[in-house]
Design a protein around this motif. Structure first.
Motif, mmCIF file in Angstrom:
data_model
loop_
_atom_site.group_PDB
_atom_site.id
_atom_site.type_symbol
_atom_site.label_atom_id
_atom_site.label_comp_id
_atom_site.label_asym_id
_atom_site.label_seq_id
_atom_site.Cartn_x
_atom_site.Cartn_y
_atom_site.Cartn_z
ATOM 1 N N VAL A 1 39.810 57.142 19.615
ATOM 2 C CA VAL A 1 39.292 58.324 20.311
ATOM 3 C C VAL A 1 38.156 58.950 19.499
ATOM 4 C CG1 VAL A 1 41.422 58.805 21.579
ATOM 5 C CG2 VAL A 1 41.102 59.768 19.278
ATOM 6 N N SER A 2 37.487 58.125 18.691
ATOM 7 C CA SER A 2 36.450 58.630 17.788
ATOM 8 C C SER A 2 35.320 59.333 18.523
ATOM 9 C CB SER A 2 35.882 57.485 16.947
ATOM 10 O OG SER A 2 36.906 56.813 16.254
ATOM 11 N N SER A 3 35.028 58.886 19.730
ATOM 12 C CA SER A 3 33.898 59.450 20.467
ATOM 13 C C SER A 3 34.309 60.499 21.491
ATOM 14 C CB SER A 3 33.141 58.314 21.189
ATOM 15 O OG SER A 3 32.691 57.355 20.260
ATOM 16 N N SER A 4 35.568 60.867 21.484
ATOM 17 C CA SER A 4 36.069 61.802 22.489
ATOM 18 C C SER A 4 36.220 63.204 21.915
ATOM 19 C CB SER A 4 37.423 61.325 23.025
ATOM 20 O OG SER A 4 37.993 62.302 23.862
ATOM 21 N N ASN A 5 35.514 64.176 22.510
ATOM 22 C CA ASN A 5 35.665 65.568 22.092
ATOM 23 C C ASN A 5 37.037 66.123 22.439
ATOM 24 O OD1 ASN A 5 33.202 65.978 20.857
ATOM 25 N ND2 ASN A 5 32.176 66.579 22.751
ATOM 26 N N GLY A 6 37.721 65.479 23.374
ATOM 27 C CA GLY A 6 39.036 65.950 23.783
ATOM 28 C C GLY A 6 40.055 65.940 22.666
#
Length: 322
Positions: A302-307
């Motif tokens: 989830v490295s690219s997820s702001n969530g």
């Protein structure tokens, strides 16, 4: 052989000498008047732990009236462990060019593992392996240092984070357990997190102020400043009470010469029982080349997820928790 009493006395004296030398050079740096002064330590105050038993080490800490948080976390901003040539560059490991080196390759690998584990739990521990030649190995450290000093070199290293739905019930080896509390300050957004953090063991804490700037067009930039306990207390009124506080139990461990942290959430309630696995990559390292630990199941990148940012976790939980 060397008896336990002698080893304890020797390592205590060595630690006191190390502390005095480091403190002296820090004072020289402060007295220089330079806007930035960098003190590089070839060895660290935790090294002695690798050369004695746990009982001896606890006695040494008592002798110098210090604890692990003071020696490891509060003392050093960054820790770089350069893996011995005996692990991954065996043909370059020799006793011929270093009179002080007496260990066989097997002994060197065993001692290297102990030294590495002595610094487990430091928030900024980097392991520099032998996947490149020695010159590039040193340049990886220099590049990382320059990046942390803000001297204009873009980092090619990165951090990866993985969502872990369930935390392992048991570990196949020793992990260092750290307790973390994070509070976001008023004015924080998903693009600009401002937070205060305390991190410690057995009620002994290291305090810091952190700022994370997220951008869709560039890598996140994080800056960190150490704080005293008094400064931390002075920031408590600045906490955004609309955002939930975050507490974690962090398990720090080594796997395949990489430093991992499993950040197990205790609060907010919506995240209790879930975790984020955090991996610090070396400069220029391909994340796909790093083996994830099989004993941490179900990892989702989830490295690219702001969530999964701390701001989103704190704000979403405010809605879910009511």
């Amino acid at each position: 052989g060397i008896n336990a009493e002698y080893m304890g006395a020797f390592q205590t004296s060595l630690l006191r000498l190390q502390l005095q030398l480091e403190d002296t050079f820090v004072q020289i740096g402060l007295a220089s008047g330079a806007p930035q002064a960098l003190v590089l330590c070839d060895r660290g105050t935790m090294d002695g732990k690798a050369y004695c038993s746990e009982a001896q080490w606890q006695g040494i800490l008592a002798n110098v009236q210090m604890d692990v948080v003071q020696l490891r976390d509060q003392r050093y901003d960054l820790v770089y462990h350069l893996v011995t040539a005996a692990d991954g560059a065996e043909r370059h490991y020799t006793l011929e060019n270093n009179a002080a080196r007496t260990e066989t390759p097997e002994e060197a690998r065993r001692l290297d593992a102990l030294l590495k584990h002595s610094y487990l739990g430091h928030p900024h521990l980097s392991v520099v392996d032998n996947s490149t030649d020695f010159d590039v190995k040193i340049n990886r450290v220099v590049r990382s240092l320059l990046t942390h000093l803000g001297l204009g070199l873009a980092s090619t290293g990165a951090a990866r984070r993985y969502f872990v739905p369930t935390v392992p019930l048991a570990w196949p080896f020793h992990v260092e357990t750290i307790h973390v509390s994070i509070s976001l300050l008023r004015g924080s957004t998903v693009e600009n997190e401002m937070r205060i953090c305390k991190r410690g063991i057995n009620g002994k804490w290291m305090f810091s102020y952190q700022r994370l700037q997220n951008s869709a067009s560039a890598k996140p930039i994080i800056s960190e400043r150490r704080m005293t306990g008094k400064q931390y207390s002075e920031h408590l009124p600045m906490i955004d009470d609309k955002l939930r506080g975050i507490t974690q139990t962090v398990s720090s461990f080594m796997y395949c010469n990489h430093s991992f942290e499993l950040q197990h959430f205790n609060s907010p309630k919506a995240w209790a029982g879930k975790a984020i696995l955090y991996l610090k990559l070396n400069e220029g390292e391909d994340p796909n080349s790093v083996a994830l630990p099989p004993f941490v199941p179900g990892c989702v990148d989830v490295s690219s997820s702001n969530g999964y940012s701390l701001f989103e976790i704190a704000s979403l939980s405010s809605v879910l928790d009511g």
